[in-house]
Structure formats: C-alpha cells, structure tokens
Design an enzyme around this catalytic site. Structure first.
Site, mmCIF file in Angstrom:
data_model
loop_
_atom_site.group_PDB
_atom_site.id
_atom_site.type_symbol
_atom_site.label_atom_id
_atom_site.label_comp_id
_atom_site.label_asym_id
_atom_site.label_seq_id
_atom_site.Cartn_x
_atom_site.Cartn_y
_atom_site.Cartn_z
ATOM 1 N N ASN A 63 16.835 14.089 -10.227
ATOM 2 C CA ASN A 63 18.095 13.412 -9.915
ATOM 3 C C ASN A 63 18.079 11.901 -10.137
ATOM 4 O O ASN A 63 18.774 11.150 -9.465
ATOM 5 C CB ASN A 63 18.569 13.785 -8.501
ATOM 6 N N HIS A 71 15.712 7.288 -6.782
ATOM 7 C CA HIS A 71 15.428 7.356 -5.346
ATOM 8 C C HIS A 71 16.065 6.148 -4.673
ATOM 9 O O HIS A 71 16.105 5.064 -5.254
ATOM 10 C CB HIS A 71 13.914 7.306 -5.101
ATOM 11 N N TYR A 125 6.251 11.090 -0.409
ATOM 12 C CA TYR A 125 7.210 12.098 0.050
ATOM 13 C C TYR A 125 6.629 12.977 1.160
ATOM 14 O O TYR A 125 7.074 14.118 1.347
ATOM 15 C CB TYR A 125 7.678 12.951 -1.127
ATOM 16 N N LYS A 135 13.500 7.630 -11.654
ATOM 17 C CA LYS A 135 12.567 8.765 -11.695
ATOM 18 C C LYS A 135 12.214 9.150 -13.137
ATOM 19 O O LYS A 135 12.880 8.727 -14.090
ATOM 20 C CB LYS A 135 13.180 9.934 -10.919
ATOM 21 N N ARG A 163 23.775 9.035 -9.912
ATOM 22 C CA ARG A 163 23.366 10.439 -10.081
ATOM 23 C C ARG A 163 24.417 11.248 -10.836
ATOM 24 O O ARG A 163 24.077 12.122 -11.629
ATOM 25 C CB ARG A 163 23.033 11.052 -8.725
ATOM 26 N N PHE A 183 10.427 22.940 -1.677
ATOM 27 C CA PHE A 183 10.449 22.280 -2.982
ATOM 28 C C PHE A 183 9.380 21.205 -3.130
ATOM 29 O O PHE A 183 9.346 20.505 -4.140
ATOM 30 C CB PHE A 183 11.837 21.695 -3.256
ATOM 31 N N ARG A 223 22.755 3.820 -1.333
ATOM 32 C CA ARG A 223 22.930 5.279 -1.313
ATOM 33 C C ARG A 223 24.356 5.660 -1.735
ATOM 34 O O ARG A 223 24.572 6.706 -2.353
ATOM 35 C CB ARG A 223 22.530 5.849 0.047
ATOM 36 N N GLU A 272 8.243 1.568 2.057
ATOM 37 C CA GLU A 272 8.214 1.971 0.649
ATOM 38 C C GLU A 272 8.021 0.776 -0.277
ATOM 39 O O GLU A 272 7.343 0.890 -1.307
ATOM 40 C CB GLU A 272 9.507 2.724 0.304
ATOM 41 N N THR A 278 22.405 13.744 -3.272
ATOM 42 C CA THR A 278 21.145 14.255 -3.815
ATOM 43 C C THR A 278 21.393 15.227 -4.968
ATOM 44 O O THR A 278 20.714 15.171 -5.996
ATOM 45 C CB THR A 278 20.356 14.967 -2.695
HETATM 46 P P1 ATP Z 1 15.425 10.446 -2.523
HETATM 47 O O1 ATP Z 1 14.586 10.433 -1.249
HETATM 48 O O2 ATP Z 1 14.607 10.759 -3.762
HETATM 49 O O3 ATP Z 1 16.262 9.215 -2.662
HETATM 50 P P2 ATP Z 1 17.452 11.967 -1.200
HETATM 51 O O4 ATP Z 1 17.183 11.049 -0.042
HETATM 52 O O5 ATP Z 1 18.838 12.026 -1.731
HETATM 53 O O6 ATP Z 1 16.479 11.632 -2.423
HETATM 54 P P3 ATP Z 1 15.788 13.936 0.089
HETATM 55 O O7 ATP Z 1 16.335 14.965 1.016
HETATM 56 O O8 ATP Z 1 15.047 12.774 0.640
HETATM 57 O O9 ATP Z 1 17.000 13.451 -0.847
HETATM 58 O O10 ATP Z 1 14.876 14.714 -0.960
HETATM 59 C C1 ATP Z 1 13.923 13.997 -1.738
HETATM 60 C C2 ATP Z 1 13.922 14.533 -3.142
HETATM 61 O O11 ATP Z 1 13.440 15.876 -3.129
HETATM 62 C C3 ATP Z 1 15.292 14.629 -3.803
HETATM 63 O O12 ATP Z 1 15.740 13.448 -4.372
HETATM 64 C C4 ATP Z 1 15.040 15.680 -4.863
HETATM 65 O O13 ATP Z 1 14.364 15.091 -5.983
HETATM 66 C C5 ATP Z 1 14.091 16.620 -4.154
HETATM 67 N N1 ATP Z 1 14.845 17.707 -3.523
HETATM 68 C C6 ATP Z 1 15.577 17.663 -2.401
HETATM 69 N N2 ATP Z 1 16.152 18.840 -2.123
HETATM 70 C C7 ATP Z 1 15.750 19.684 -3.115
HETATM 71 C C8 ATP Z 1 15.983 21.043 -3.410
HETATM 72 N N3 ATP Z 1 16.751 21.809 -2.618
HETATM 73 N N4 ATP Z 1 15.400 21.556 -4.522
HETATM 74 C C9 ATP Z 1 14.619 20.811 -5.317
HETATM 75 N N5 ATP Z 1 14.355 19.496 -5.093
HETATM 76 C C10 ATP Z 1 14.914 18.943 -4.013
HETATM 77 MG MG MG Z 2 15.237 10.700 0.723
#
Ligand code: ATP
Ligand code: MG
Length: 139
Positions: free
Chosen positions: A114, A117, A51, A11, A104, A59, A87, A128, A93
C-alpha cells in the site's frame, strides 16, 4: 512552537514502480517539511522489530517479506498536527477504501502493498524516527 513530527516510509512497491518523486511532491505540496530522509533496505530483523505490534496477526509473515523485498525511502516529516494530517493525506490502509486523490488511492496496489507508511501517534513517530535516523541525521 516546534512543528509536530511523523515518520513515513515509501514502501518497496512504490519505489519499484517509480513513484518516489510523485509521492515526495504530494507530501511537500501538502505542507510537510522533510527533516530527515534516506533510501535504505530493511533487514528481516529490522522489519520484524518495526512492525512487532503486528506479530500475532495472520499477515505478519507476508508484511515482513514485502517490507524487506527492496529499498524504501524513510523520512521524518514536520507540520502542525503531522500524524493526523499525514494519515489523512495517505488514505485508508486498503486502497480500495482510500479517498480519491490520497497517496494510497493514487499509488497503492493492495492492502498489503500500500505504497506508504505513516506513524499512528506522536509517541510512535518519535520511536520510529529514532529507529531509522541517528541524531545527526535529524534536522
Ligand atoms: P502503516 O502502519 O504501514 O502505515 P496502517 O497503519 O494503515 O499502515 P496497520 O494496521 O498498521 O495499517 O497495518 C500495517 C501494515 O500491514 C499495512 O500498511 C499493510 O501493509 C499490512 N496489512 C494490514 N492489514 C493487512 C491485511 N489484512 N492483509 C495484508 N496486509 C495487511
Ligand atoms: Mg500502522
């Protein structure tokens, strides 16, 4: 049998902070093979589409703004059990909850910024990967 695939993005925070090399090294040391890779920057429409599952979340605006704020590295990774193993390698996350030594835990600065992805299912890994790469860019 062909290895499973996952899609990662390094990212904008991790690219800005100079962590591309260290993150790719951790990924390949963990046994993933890179079968597609590029440095690119998402447009607003790209980030909203990628997304879209999160579009009702509070968010979402922040997420799209962050993901378009600078270049990212997109890559398709191959390994047995790629989605789940990747993962595990990246950690939770929220970096405050990520296991020690995970990508992370090492490189993320906050739950929003973070570092990486990782796809959450084989089906989404395929979607994707095709989102980022034409067929001739996938090896
Ligand atoms: P990713 O899809 O990026 O791998 P993830 O699967 O761990 O991350 P998701 O729940 O899919 O988490 O959320 C996608 C992204 O949205 C997160 O990686 C983070 O960048 C952002 N995000 C998620 N929760 C929050 C939050 N509470 N506040 C701010 N940003 C958030
Ligand atoms: Mg995700």
């Amino acid at each position: 049998m062909a290895a499973n695939k996952t899609l990662t993005m390094i990212k904008p925070d991790a690219v800005r902070n100079g962590h591309i090399g260290a993150i790719l090294n951790q990924i390949t040391e963990a046994g993933f093979q890179i079968s597609a890779m590029k440095l690119t920057q998402l447009s607003l429409a790209d980030a909203e589409a990628f997304y879209s599952v999160h579009k009702e979340r509070p968010f979402f605006g922040e997420l799209v703004e962050f993901m378009t704020s600078g270049p990212i590295v997109a890559a398709i990774l191959e390994k047995d059990n790629a989605v789940e193993d990747f993962r595990t390698l990246i950690g939770s996350t929220n970096p405050a909850e990520a296991a020690e030594g995970t990508i992370r835990a090492r490189f993320a600065t906050s739950i929003g910024e973070n570092a990486v992805h990782g796809s959450d299912s084989d089906e989404n890994a395929q979607i994707e990967g095709d989102f980022h790469f034409a067929g001739r860019e996938q090896f």
